[in-house]
Design an enzyme around this catalytic site. Structure first.
Site, mmCIF file in Angstrom:
data_model
loop_
_atom_site.group_PDB
_atom_site.id
_atom_site.type_symbol
_atom_site.label_atom_id
_atom_site.label_comp_id
_atom_site.label_asym_id
_atom_site.label_seq_id
_atom_site.Cartn_x
_atom_site.Cartn_y
_atom_site.Cartn_z
ATOM 1 C CG ASP A 77 -21.290 -0.568 -7.878
ATOM 2 O OD1 ASP A 77 -20.191 -0.996 -7.840
ATOM 3 O OD2 ASP A 77 -22.108 -0.060 -7.033
ATOM 4 C CG ASP A 263 -22.427 6.088 -6.881
ATOM 5 O OD1 ASP A 263 -21.151 5.826 -6.289
ATOM 6 O OD2 ASP A 263 -23.368 5.399 -6.778
#
Ligand SMILES: [Zn+2]
Length: 370
Positions: A77, A263
């Site tokens: 990320d 997630d």
């Protein structure tokens, strides 16, 4: 919804849940434990890894997979969300401009800069499978002007990320089937027009996949309508990633909307907070409707003190399959032994993996999910 996605670490079955290994670890579990839960991939955070241990260390170790001893998939990320949170806590810690984020972690620290270009360059040093463009998150209560600014920066930065991504691919001469994938994140708060504009302009630039970013869950567990709107705008041939969406019933709803990657910190954080997820009925034969298909057990609850039963009879996780009782788990939590965290985290991750398996079984007939 897509059935699978090919990354440089093989075929990823969709939909999939990736736990957050923010600092390159799922607390209390080793990579073999994670794999045994049926987890296919993890999410690491660029912003956190840049401060510790630093991209050079990870690169020197042969990349993030080797460093973590994990041969599954890895999403890195961008860290945009964490930088937003840092600056939301104190504007004295930094600022945002078209060039990116300028920040310091603590008062008195040196100033650091995270540009979109640098964000991608660092993710190449990690050698993750799925890279995420730097984006600018907002709070749903922020003004329209702030949301508009976040969309403008997110699009501008995504373009810069894409250019640098393409340049690095050429320089490194990476084969097409071994190359990482690049995802962009749609922002725009709860404003329909801004969400649409952000999605459409990112599609014009062209990415391997798209994420829904920001604060998706509002008002009494209802999923924001913008989550569905964005899914409808995004191309059906590309994977859709619902960043941070992780309550079991919301994963089911989003999978129905077409999202296939998830997630969230919920299963791992809740495990450490003694909150364990169990299915009310076998997930493979459950309708997965509403939120009654599972329940949460709180392990400091006195009712577990003398309970000889396993956490969940049908579960094949490290905790349930090896014969540990609810009474023992209660005891481990009570004395705060680290084994409690390992057993509980394994169980919660196995719950999430089983949920995804159950959704995948239905993926040919999504209308059965209500
Ligand atoms: Zn279990």
């Amino acid at each position: 919804m897509m059935d699978n996605l090919k990354t440089s670490h093989g075929v990823l079955k969709l939909p999939a849940f990736f736990p957050d290994a923010t600092r390159a670890v799922i607390r209390s579990l080793d990579s073999e434990d994670v794999k045994n839960c049926g987890i296919q991939g993890m999410v690491v955070n660029t912003f956190h890894l840049l401060s510790r241990p630093g991209a050079r260390v990870i690169s020197g170790q042969g990349g993030i997979h080797r460093f973590m001893n994990w041969d599954g998939h890895i999403i890195s990320d961008s860290g945009g969300f964490q930088l937003f949170s840092l600056l939301a806590g104190s504007s004295k810690l930094g600022s945002v401009s078209g060039k990116g984020f300028i920040y310091r972690l603590n008062k008195g620290d040196d100033r650091k800069i995270l540009t979109p270009e640098k964000c991608i360059q660092k993710q190449f040093q990690f050698a993750s499978d799925i890279m995420v463009c730097l984006d600018y998150c907002t709070h749903p209560n922020d003004s329209y002007d702030k949301q508009k600014e976040s969309v403008e920066y997110t699009i501008l930065w995504a373009g810069k990320c894409k250019s640098n991504f393409d340049k690095l691919l050429r320089e490194k001469d990476i084969d097409d089937d071994a190359r990482p994938l690049l995802f962009a994140v749609v922002q725009g708060g709860s404003d329909f027009d801004l969400r649409r504009e952000c999605a459409e302009r990112l599609i014009e630039i062209g990415f391997d996949g798209y994420g829904y970013g920001g604060w998706p869950i509002v008002d009494g567990n209802q999923l924001a309508e913008t989550v569905e709107l964005v899914s409808q705008i995004l191309p059906p041939t590309k994977p859709k990633y619902a960043l941070g969406i992780g309550k079991p019933e919301n994963i089911v709803k989003c999978a129905k909307m077409g999202y296939s990657l998830f997630d969230c910190v919920i299963p791992t954080r809740d495990a450490r907070h003694r909150r364990l997820y169990v299915f009310s009925e076998k997930p493979e034969s459950s309708s997965l409707a509403g939120s009654d298909f599972y329940k949460c057990l709180y392990f400091l609850d006195k009712k577990h003190i003398n309970d000889k039963r396993p956490l969940e009879a049908d579960c094949d996780c490290l905790c349930c399959s090896r014969g540990y009782s609810r009474a023992y788990l209660h005891h481990l939590f009570k004395i705060e032994d680290t084994l409690a965290y390992r057993l509980a985290t394994s169980h919660n991750l196995r719950f999430y993996a089983r949920l995804m398996e159950a959704i995948r079984m239905r993926s040919g007939t999504p209308e059965t999910i209500q």
